[in-house]
Motif scaffolding. Sequence first.
Motif, PDB file in Angstrom:
ATOM      1  N   LEU A 160       0.798  -1.225   0.000  1.00  0.00           N
ATOM      2  CA  LEU A 160       0.000   0.000   0.000  1.00  0.00           C
ATOM      3  C   LEU A 160       0.829   1.272   0.000  1.00  0.00           C
ATOM      4  N   SER A 161       2.118   1.183   0.333  1.00  0.00           N
ATOM      5  CA  SER A 161       2.924   2.388   0.467  1.00  0.00           C
ATOM      6  C   SER A 161       3.108   3.128  -0.846  1.00  0.00           C
ATOM      7  N   ALA A 162       3.000   2.416  -1.955  1.00  0.00           N
ATOM      8  CA  ALA A 162       3.130   3.098  -3.252  1.00  0.00           C
ATOM      9  C   ALA A 162       2.013   4.117  -3.455  1.00  0.00           C
ATOM     10  N   GLU A 163       0.900   3.922  -2.758  1.00  0.00           N
ATOM     11  CA  GLU A 163      -0.220   4.843  -2.877  1.00  0.00           C
ATOM     12  C   GLU A 163      -0.172   5.954  -1.832  1.00  0.00           C
ATOM     13  N   HIS A 182       7.771   3.856   4.959  1.00  0.00           N
ATOM     14  CA  HIS A 182       9.196   3.852   4.618  1.00  0.00           C
ATOM     15  C   HIS A 182       9.946   4.926   5.394  1.00  0.00           C
ATOM     16  N   GLN A 183       9.299   6.009   5.688  1.00  0.00           N
ATOM     17  CA  GLN A 183       9.916   7.096   6.436  1.00  0.00           C
ATOM     18  C   GLN A 183      10.099   6.749   7.913  1.00  0.00           C
ATOM     19  N   HIS A 209      -1.146   1.515  10.940  1.00  0.00           N
ATOM     20  CA  HIS A 209      -1.074   1.264   9.489  1.00  0.00           C
ATOM     21  C   HIS A 209      -0.351   2.376   8.739  1.00  0.00           C
ATOM     22  N   PHE A 210       0.266   3.305   9.466  1.00  0.00           N
ATOM     23  CA  PHE A 210       1.136   4.320   8.872  1.00  0.00           C
ATOM     24  C   PHE A 210       0.471   5.096   7.734  1.00  0.00           C
ATOM     25  N   LYS A 211      -0.763   5.505   7.965  1.00  0.00           N
ATOM     26  CA  LYS A 211      -1.500   6.363   7.034  1.00  0.00           C
ATOM     27  C   LYS A 211      -1.728   5.717   5.665  1.00  0.00           C
ATOM     28  N   THR A 212      -1.784   4.399   5.630  1.00  0.00           N
ATOM     29  CA  THR A 212      -2.060   3.708   4.369  1.00  0.00           C
ATOM     30  C   THR A 212      -3.541   3.404   4.185  1.00  0.00           C
TER      31      THR A 212
END
Length: 481
Positions: free
Chosen positions: A223-226, A231-232, A275-278
Motif C-alpha cells: 500500500l505504500s506506493a499509494e 518507509h519514512q 497502518h502508517f497512514k495507508t
Amino acid sequence: MAAEPVDHPNVIVVFTDQQRWDTTGVHGNPLDLTPEFDRLARAGTHAAQAFTPNPVCAPARASIQTGQYGTANGCHRNALKLPGEARTLAHHFGDAGYSTGYIGKWHLADTEPVPPEQRGGYDSWLGANVLEFTSDAYKTVVFDEDSTPVMLPGYRSDALFDAAIRFVGDHSGVGDGTRRQPFYLFLSVIEPHHQNEIDAYPAPEGYAERYDGRWMPPDLAALSAEGGTAHQHMGGYCGQVRRVDEGLGRLLDALRSLDLLDDTIVAVTSDHGCHFKTRNSEYKRSCHDASIRVPMALRGPGFEHGRRIDRPVSTIDLPPTLLDAAGLTVPDEMQGRSFLPLVRDPAAAWRDEVLVQVSESEVGRALRTPRWTYYVAAPEAHPWDDPGADRYVETALYDTVNDPHQLVNLAGLSSHRPVADELRARLTARMVDVGEREPEIEPAAPVATSPQRQVDPYIHTAGLKPERLGHQPPRGPADAR
C-alpha cells in the motif's frame, strides 16, 4: 502497619501504545525486535489471535480497565473522561486486598494533571493523562499522587520501566521480613506511538539506524506506493519496539531477583496497531488487522508451560481473565470473557469472533472471525458525537485466510453474499449482546462476479453451517468432493 498477606498472585500489565502484532518474533518478524516478549510467550501463554475492542487510544484503554465496550463505559472516543462510577481493575483488585499502582499514560481524564477522582481507583499514581503531550523521547514528565510534576531521567520507556521496578521493589516485602499484600500494577508506556508535534517515531540514539530499510510488513509494502509514511518511519518504530522489549526484560529480571517471578502474573499487550497512514489519513481507526490486531502474551500462575491460544480473543477479555486467574470473582457487568478455560483446554467452548467498535474516523462495527473480517459503517452518524447508529452499510469483507494482508475487498460480490449475510446476522447479535440497539445493516451495492469465483460452503472456516446456506453437508466419503 502492613496489611495481612493475602494468598493471591501479584499482577502486572505491561501496555504498549500502537504496537502491531507482527513486530514480534512469535508472529514471524525477522528482526529479533522482541526476544523478551517471545520468550515470555513461548514459556507462558501466547494469545496468537488478539484484537482490540476499538483501534483508538481512550476507548481501548477504558475497555481494558473496565472489561466493557466504549458504548457501555462511556468512553467511545478520545477526550472523554471515564465516568466516576466506572469500576476498574484497580477497584476489583483493591477490594481483594491488593496494593494498586498506575504508571505512565492514562488518557481517560479531562484535564492534566489527572485529579484523584479521575484516576480509576488506583492507590499509587505516577502518570500523565496524555503522556505524548507532557513529554518527549528524553524528557519524561509525569505527576505523582499529589499532582506534583516529576521528571524521570533517561529514554522515556526506560524511565517508566525504572519506575515500575521501583514499585515492585517497594511492594516486595524484601528487607522487612514480611510478605506484604499482593500488588497489581498497570504500566502504560507510550512507545511505539509517534511523537505528535513532530509526527515521527523517535527511537533511542542509534536504534532507528539498525532497522532502516530492513523489513516492511507485506500490507504496508503493497500500500505504500499509494501513500503513507511507512518507509519514512519504520526504522524508528522498530527501534522503539526493541527498546520497550529490553525494558520488559529488566522488569522480569527484577521480579526474578526479588523471588517474585513465579508468584506474579505478567500480561503484555497493546491498545491497537498502526497502518502508517495507508488505510486513512492517520495511523489507526480502521477495521484492518494493521489497526485492530495486537500482540498478547501472559506468564505466571495459570499461564505456564508454553500454551498457545489460536481462537480470537480481545483485550476486553483480559480484565476478567486476570481476575479469574487471581482467584477473584468476575463482575457481571464485564462484557469480556475470561479466556482461562482456553488456556486449560484449547477445545473449550468459545465464541470464535470478536466485536470491534470504530470511532472518530467514522462510526463503524467489525466482526473478526478466524477467517473473515466483516465491516459496516454508518453514513449518517457523526464520527465524533455519535457512539452508535441505527443504520449501517456494508463496507468491507476480507478473507483473511486467503488474503492475509487484506488487500482485496469482497464486499458486494455475489459469490460472497451468503457469507456476508451470515456475518451480518452474527454482527447484529453481538452488537445487541453488548447493549447496542439492534441496527439496520444494508448490503453493499452488488458487484458482478465471474462464475468461476465461488465460496465452497463445505470448507470455509467462518463457522457458518452449510445447511443454513441452503446446502446439505456431505453424507460420506463418496459425497465429499
